[in-house]
Write a protein that holds these residues in place. Structure first.
Motif, short mmCIF file in Angstrom:
data_model
loop_
_atom_site.label_atom_id
_atom_site.label_comp_id
_atom_site.label_asym_id
_atom_site.label_seq_id
_atom_site.Cartn_x
_atom_site.Cartn_y
_atom_site.Cartn_z
N ASN A 1 22.25 -21.83 5.45
CA ASN A 1 22.47 -20.80 6.48
C ASN A 1 22.38 -21.21 8.02
N ALA A 2 21.17 -22.07 8.27
CA ALA A 2 21.05 -22.68 9.58
C ALA A 2 21.91 -23.42 10.32
N ILE A 3 22.63 -24.36 9.26
CA ILE A 3 23.46 -25.23 9.54
C ILE A 3 24.70 -24.33 9.86
N GLN A 4 25.34 -23.49 9.21
CA GLN A 4 26.56 -22.66 9.44
C GLN A 4 26.03 -21.65 10.94
N THR A 5 24.90 -21.32 10.94
CA THR A 5 24.44 -20.84 12.22
C THR A 5 24.57 -21.64 13.44
N ALA A 6 24.29 -22.96 13.42
CA ALA A 6 24.69 -23.96 14.14
C ALA A 6 25.74 -24.22 14.36
N GLY A 7 26.94 -23.79 13.70
CA GLY A 7 28.22 -24.30 13.91
C GLY A 7 28.75 -25.64 13.40
N LEU A 8 27.88 -26.16 12.21
CA LEU A 8 28.10 -27.32 11.56
C LEU A 8 28.57 -27.34 10.44
N ALA A 9 29.20 -28.11 9.99
CA ALA A 9 29.93 -28.08 8.57
C ALA A 9 28.87 -29.11 7.56
N THR A 10 28.93 -28.70 6.20
CA THR A 10 28.34 -29.36 5.27
C THR A 10 28.87 -28.81 3.91
N ASP A 11 28.36 -29.43 2.93
CA ASP A 11 29.03 -29.23 1.64
C ASP A 11 27.59 -29.25 0.72
N GLU A 12 27.75 -29.02 -0.77
CA GLU A 12 26.72 -29.18 -1.62
C GLU A 12 26.03 -30.49 -1.59
N GLN A 13 26.86 -31.53 -1.80
CA GLN A 13 26.52 -32.75 -1.93
C GLN A 13 25.52 -33.28 -0.77
N LEU A 14 26.34 -32.93 0.45
CA LEU A 14 25.49 -33.35 1.86
C LEU A 14 24.33 -32.41 1.92
N LEU A 15 24.40 -31.53 1.69
CA LEU A 15 23.12 -30.54 1.49
C LEU A 15 21.79 -30.95 0.65
N ARG A 16 22.49 -31.59 -0.79
CA ARG A 16 21.48 -32.18 -1.44
C ARG A 16 20.69 -33.41 -0.80
N LEU A 17 21.65 -34.18 -0.43
CA LEU A 17 20.93 -35.51 0.34
C LEU A 17 20.24 -35.21 1.28
N MET A 18 20.42 -34.19 2.25
CA MET A 18 19.59 -33.78 3.30
C MET A 18 18.36 -33.31 3.03
N THR A 19 18.22 -32.39 2.11
CA THR A 19 16.94 -32.06 1.72
C THR A 19 16.02 -32.86 0.74
N MET A 20 16.75 -34.07 0.37
CA MET A 20 16.10 -35.14 -0.33
C MET A 20 15.41 -36.06 0.66
N ARG A 21 16.19 -36.24 1.93
CA ARG A 21 15.93 -37.16 2.85
C ARG A 21 14.92 -36.60 3.67
N TYR A 22 14.98 -35.28 4.17
CA TYR A 22 14.23 -34.74 5.43
C TYR A 22 13.27 -33.56 4.70
N GLY A 23 13.36 -33.34 3.40
CA GLY A 23 12.18 -32.21 2.79
C GLY A 23 11.24 -32.86 1.91
N ASP A 24 10.26 -31.91 1.51
CA ASP A 24 9.21 -32.11 0.66
C ASP A 24 9.51 -32.41 -0.91
N ALA A 25 8.61 -32.66 -1.65
CA ALA A 25 8.93 -32.48 -2.95
C ALA A 25 9.68 -31.24 -3.53
N ALA A 26 9.40 -30.35 -2.97
CA ALA A 26 9.94 -28.88 -3.30
C ALA A 26 11.38 -28.78 -2.81
N ARG A 27 11.70 -29.83 -1.70
CA ARG A 27 13.23 -29.72 -1.21
C ARG A 27 13.02 -28.67 0.06
N ARG A 28 11.89 -28.61 0.43
CA ARG A 28 11.95 -27.58 1.82
C ARG A 28 11.67 -28.46 2.87
#
Length: 670
Positions: free
Chosen positions: A599-626
């Motif tokens: 939702n935050a990415i959409q609010t910022a007017g940027l594009a993503t998909d499920e694959q990119l979203l998964r990679l972002m939470t792994m790269r920048y998130g904690d063990a719980a993908r937060r």
């Protein structure tokens, strides 16, 4: 040059922001953990007994009372005194306080002022305690000591002499917050005896972590009335004191000599055919009032419009009274004003202003020049020097406040006769001003023209002890940047942060005397300025690695540093992403989960998909993908800038052609 111990003391002496000693990570006095100790007592069905501040004459102090009276002291818990005790009844008020046998009016006057300012009171008086739920005879209170917020644990055994409270006693018999808070402060200071006489200025700082300024009423500033009104308007803590070698001598006019009072208000009121400046004052005794003009029953109130008389006049023997500003100056010797920043000096300012603060922690060592016999080049040349730059000023207002605080060891000789102070030097190390005092905290305010200055702390004794230097500077914001970040939501932490809402002032504060900032300076800036509310700080700090990445994304010159213009772009992005993060973090956990990030990415007017979203939470998130706020900022900046980079290179196409070196140059630095 800074003394070589400066960095060392930042790490090992007074704690810096984010370390133990902040409101979010309190320093535990005597290593006592309130929650752990209470849980232990509850599990064992016992009432807490504090071995570090026992019911013994050592906690009272050897010289407060004659030995025979010390042996008569009895210690009683509120549950032994009242059938239904409470910590707080109907809120906290100065009228709950009545001074006991101990001469700590200086502390109680500050405490009375604290009750008027909720934003400070909640820091000192935690809400997670009482006599009704989870009572185990244990309480805790917080105080600011030499740069640290300290949590002080006590048991609730209170000292009595001949059946009377030795300490402060509550006006309502079953309300105990004043007595317990006073006991915690006595423990922090070493004994009740150490509360018997002291400086109101010290207590104001200990209860707020703010900056206090003393104004002599025998030689008052010409704008005293404006200072009083500005202080009242900006919710400062205020107190005042009378002179006199004989303490607690009440004059015929009701004013007590050698005594501290709380200033609880200052207004300009219509009187007869003109206006009158009047000041409201409260006596920590809880009784005993001024009997002159503007007192409770004085004829002056007959010439005030009924609605104002009803609003201001409280005709009770509760220790509070009004007097004219003229009588105030005649009857009292000193006015003390304290706040997170020196807002009480903002009167007459036509612009939106704010204050920034620079903190320095260091150690005076034997061998450094002192100020006893040499208040010039010798002391300046060998003592540590701290530089600051004044970019502009209004000659009609004060723009710099300098506060120096000493911390001496308990066994230090002649501590009461120790003078500390500082020089202010300009170009060619010429001494422009010098301030010295016997007090723990030496603070003064100045109007300085544009230029570069140095503050040089000095002392009259050749002994080793720590000091804390704070340099407050006024910054004028002409609303050049409408997207600037709002002021932090925790004003009580102002001594640990830059409170200015102008990105220019923030930049200059961390750039020191340079024209740009590197990754290390950026990390310090982001952690001290941005991570100030609980929501943004819960998810962790900005790491050095992430700050290098953020800097690379904003670094148009690819030289590893940010200019003011580049930092301005980052500042606007920080404001935007903090708003988005706050909006999407609906449960106020300090983290975004996968759906909230989407939702935050959409609010910022940027594009993503499920694959990119998964990679972002792994790269920048904690063990719980937060993702916490600091990592969210880095993630969103990278997504945004790389999106725009692709769009610029593609020129409207869905694909781009790049050489290997072009691609590697893009991805390896950013």
């Amino acid at each position: 040059m800074l003394a070589p111990d400066s960095t060392l003391m930042s790490e090992q002496g007074w704690q810096t922001t984010g370390a133990t000693g902040s409101l979010q990570n309190l320093k535990k006095f005597n290593n006592q953990d309130f929650n752990r100790l209470r849980a232990l007592c509850l599990s064992q069905g016992l009432l807490f007994e504090d071995a570090t501040f026992p019911p013994h004459f050592s906690s009272i102090g050897p010289n407060l009372l004659p030995e025979d009276k010390l042996r008569q002291i009895q210690w009683k818990r509120p549950t032994e005194l009242q059938r239904n005790p409470f910590l707080i009844i109907d809120g906290v008020s100065r009228f709950d306080i009545m001074q006991g046998e101990i001469g700590d009016c200086w502390m109680l006057a500050a405490l009375g002022s604290l009750t008027l300012q909720k934003q400070f009171l909640e820091n000192v008086l935690p809400k997670d305690q009482g006599f009704q739920d989870n009572y185990a005879g244990i309480f805790h209170f917080r105080f600011w000591q030499y740069g640290d917020w300290v949590d002080v644990v006590i048991d609730d055994r209170l000292p009595f002499l001949n059946g009377r409270y030795l300490s402060v006693h509550p006006r309502i018999s079953n309300e105990f917050w004043p007595s317990l808070l006073e006991k915690a402060y006595a423990k922090l200071r070493g004994s009740y005896q150490n509360l018997h006489g002291g400086y109101l200025s010290d207590a104001l700082v200990d209860l707020t972590g703010g900056v206090q300024v003393q104004f002599s009423l025998k030689d008052p500033p010409s704008d005293l009335e404006e200072i009083l009104k500005a202080a009242a308007k900006s919710q400062c803590l205020m107190g005042c004191s009378t002179s006199g070698h004989l303490r607690n001598i009440e004059l015929r006019n009701g004013i007590v000599q050698g005594h501290a009072y709380t200033v609880t208000g200052a207004v300009k009121i219509r009187y007869k055919n003109g206006w009158k400046h009047i000041v409201r004052i409260w006596n920590p005794w809880g009784h005993g009032e001024w009997k002159g003009p503007w007192s409770d029953n004085s004829p002056q109130w007959d010439h005030v419009e009924p609605q104002y008389r009803e609003a201001y006049l409280r005709n009770k023997d509760d220790g509070e009274f009004w007097m004219s500003c003229k009588n105030f100056q005649e009857q009292f010797s000193w006015l003390y004003v304290c706040n997170s920043t020196p807002t009480f000096l903002d009167f007459g300012d036509q612009h939106c202003t704010s204050w920034s603060v620079d903190r320095h922690i260091n150690l005076w060592r034997p061998g450094l020049a002192t100020g006893r016999n040499n208040y010039s080049s010798g002391a300046v040349s060998t003592n540590p020097q701290y530089f600051f730059k004044v970019p502009d000023y209004d000659p009609k207002t004060y723009n710099v406040v300098i506060s120096l605080m000493r911390k001496h060891s308990e066994d230090m000789q002649d501590a009461k006769n120790l003078k500390i102070g500082f020089f202010i030097t300009g170009e060619n190390s010429k001494v422009l001003k010098q301030i010295f005092s016997l007090t723990r905290d030496v603070t003064n305010y100045f109007t300085l023209s544009p230029g570069t200055y140095a503050v040089v702390p000095a002392t009259t004794e050749n002994q080793e002890f720590e000091f804390l230097l704070r340099i407050f500077m006024k910054n004028q914001d002409y609303n050049e940047n409408p997207n600037s970040l709002p002021s932090p939501v925790l004003p009580m932490e102002a001594p640990r942060q830059n409170e200015d809402s102008s990105y220019k002032a923030v930049f200059l504060r961390y750039a020191k005397q340079g024209s740009d900032i590197d990754a290390s300076q950026l990390q310090q800036l982001l952690n001290e300025v941005i991570l100030q509310d609980e929501m943004t700080s819960l998810g962790g700090k900005f790491s050095f690695d992430s700050c290098r990445g953020i800097l690379a994304l904003m670094d148009l010159r690819s030289n590893g540093r940010l200019t003011l213009q580049e930092f301005g772009s980052l500042w606007r992005s920080l404001a935007k992403y903090r708003d988005i993060f706050s909006k999407e973090d609906r449960n106020h956990s300090g983290f975004l989960d996968v759906s909230e990030l989407k939702n935050a990415i959409q609010t910022a007017g940027l594009a993503t998909d499920e694959q990119l979203l998964r990679l972002m939470t792994m790269r920048y998130g904690d063990a719980a993908r937060r993702i916490g706020f600091a990592d969210f900022v880095y993630c969103m900046l990278r997504l945004e800038i790389m999106t725009y980079a692709f769009q610029n290179l593609a020129g409207g196409r869905s694909q781009i052609l790049m050489t290997a070196i072009e691609w590697l140059t893009l991805v390896m630095y950013t």
